[in-house]
Write a protein that holds these residues in place. Sequence first.
Motif, mmCIF file in Angstrom:
data_model
loop_
_atom_site.group_PDB
_atom_site.id
_atom_site.type_symbol
_atom_site.label_atom_id
_atom_site.label_comp_id
_atom_site.label_asym_id
_atom_site.label_seq_id
_atom_site.Cartn_x
_atom_site.Cartn_y
_atom_site.Cartn_z
ATOM 1 N N ASP A 109 37.940 48.965 30.583
ATOM 2 C CA ASP A 109 38.083 49.122 31.572
ATOM 3 C C ASP A 109 39.144 49.252 33.765
ATOM 4 N N GLN A 110 38.528 49.889 33.293
ATOM 5 C CA GLN A 110 38.497 51.236 34.571
ATOM 6 C C GLN A 110 38.476 49.978 35.447
ATOM 7 N N PRO A 111 38.854 50.689 37.473
ATOM 8 C CA PRO A 111 38.071 49.636 38.440
ATOM 9 C C PRO A 111 36.600 50.069 38.795
ATOM 10 N N SER A 112 36.219 51.025 37.766
ATOM 11 C CA SER A 112 34.071 52.150 37.751
ATOM 12 C C SER A 112 33.866 50.552 37.492
ATOM 13 N N GLN A 113 33.950 49.709 36.354
ATOM 14 C CA GLN A 113 33.263 49.001 35.605
ATOM 15 C C GLN A 113 33.793 47.514 36.130
ATOM 16 N N HIS A 114 34.627 47.622 37.514
ATOM 17 C CA HIS A 114 34.679 46.234 37.467
ATOM 18 C C HIS A 114 33.635 45.871 39.041
ATOM 19 N N VAL A 115 33.212 46.176 39.397
ATOM 20 C CA VAL A 115 31.929 46.558 40.404
ATOM 21 C C VAL A 115 30.451 46.558 39.591
ATOM 22 N N ILE A 116 29.485 45.595 39.539
ATOM 23 C CA ILE A 116 28.433 45.799 39.281
ATOM 24 C C ILE A 116 26.968 45.283 40.318
ATOM 25 N N GLN A 117 26.488 46.462 40.128
ATOM 26 C CA GLN A 117 25.421 46.437 41.475
ATOM 27 C C GLN A 117 24.133 46.250 40.717
ATOM 28 N N LEU A 118 23.061 45.047 41.409
ATOM 29 C CA LEU A 118 22.196 44.804 40.811
ATOM 30 C C LEU A 118 20.731 44.827 41.712
ATOM 31 N N ASP A 146 31.862 42.202 42.798
ATOM 32 C CA ASP A 146 33.321 43.030 42.922
ATOM 33 C C ASP A 146 33.977 42.144 41.802
ATOM 34 N N ARG A 147 34.460 42.215 40.475
ATOM 35 C CA ARG A 147 35.023 41.759 39.664
ATOM 36 C C ARG A 147 36.780 41.741 40.264
ATOM 37 N N LYS A 148 36.749 42.895 40.820
ATOM 38 C CA LYS A 148 38.440 42.833 41.230
ATOM 39 C C LYS A 148 38.760 42.172 41.981
ATOM 40 N N ASN A 149 38.394 41.797 43.060
ATOM 41 C CA ASN A 149 38.398 41.224 44.466
ATOM 42 C C ASN A 149 37.851 39.857 43.969
ATOM 43 N N TYR A 150 36.862 39.421 43.156
ATOM 44 C CA TYR A 150 36.210 37.998 43.078
ATOM 45 C C TYR A 150 35.484 38.400 44.687
ATOM 46 N N GLU A 151 34.665 39.265 44.820
ATOM 47 C CA GLU A 151 33.350 38.798 46.067
ATOM 48 C C GLU A 151 32.263 39.534 45.628
ATOM 49 N N PHE A 211 31.883 32.333 40.195
ATOM 50 C CA PHE A 211 31.947 33.527 39.846
ATOM 51 C C PHE A 211 32.140 34.402 39.410
ATOM 52 N N GLU A 212 32.717 33.529 38.247
ATOM 53 C CA GLU A 212 33.403 34.212 36.532
ATOM 54 C C GLU A 212 31.862 33.837 36.075
#
Length: 224
Positions: free
Chosen positions: A120-129, A135-140, A155-156
């Motif tokens: 669950d590191q910060p890099s895992q928070h961003v999904i790029q497709l 961005d799951r950390k900032n809900y964007e 969003f979730e």
Amino acid sequence: MISILTIDDDLHILNLVEVTLKEAGYHTYKSTNGTEALALLEDKTIDLAIVDVMMPGMDGYTLTRRIRELYDIPVILLTAKGELYDKEQGFTAGTDDYIVKPFEPKELIFRVQAVLRRYDQPSQHVIQLQDVKIDRKNYEVQIGKQHLLMPLKEFELLALLASRPNQVFQREDLIEKIWGFDFEGDERTVNVHIKRIRERLGAITSSLKIVTVRGVGYKLEVIS
């Protein structure tokens, strides 16, 4: 809620691990062999696998390699072997940690928590497709240069589907993950949210498509 799959042909160990994990607040699945485990992984949303090494048929090393090939989830090997060579085999197969039997239940929980933190590191928070960035950390949600505003549950739901493209999520699994076990609604809630997500995405991009798998649930496909 985090779901953990335990695979062990020793029913005593299997039940001990299940009770220990449930008391720590995790949702559990269990299997007695590798073939059954792979079927569960295909059918359910699993966040971590605890795999026994010495099993008839498909051993734990082989199962770990298969899991690594197919899924982006951590694996903990559980075994009576403690020799350096056995540990080397385990880590070569792709395990994230190694617990030697007999073990204290608290040690199992400590190691589960540590492995999940590493994943669950910060890099895992961003999904790029494609052109969609989640961005799951900032809900964007950013699509190209546009920012898409979405209600929290939508969003979730999108982030969960996008975390494992092409994997089918059952409706009941989506309800458990997003709304929780005590949710009093039904599958229509999921259907309504999926419809709204499709409308929002469809108005901006054609890169992602949420596909209905009749009688089962949904999956997200990336359109190249």
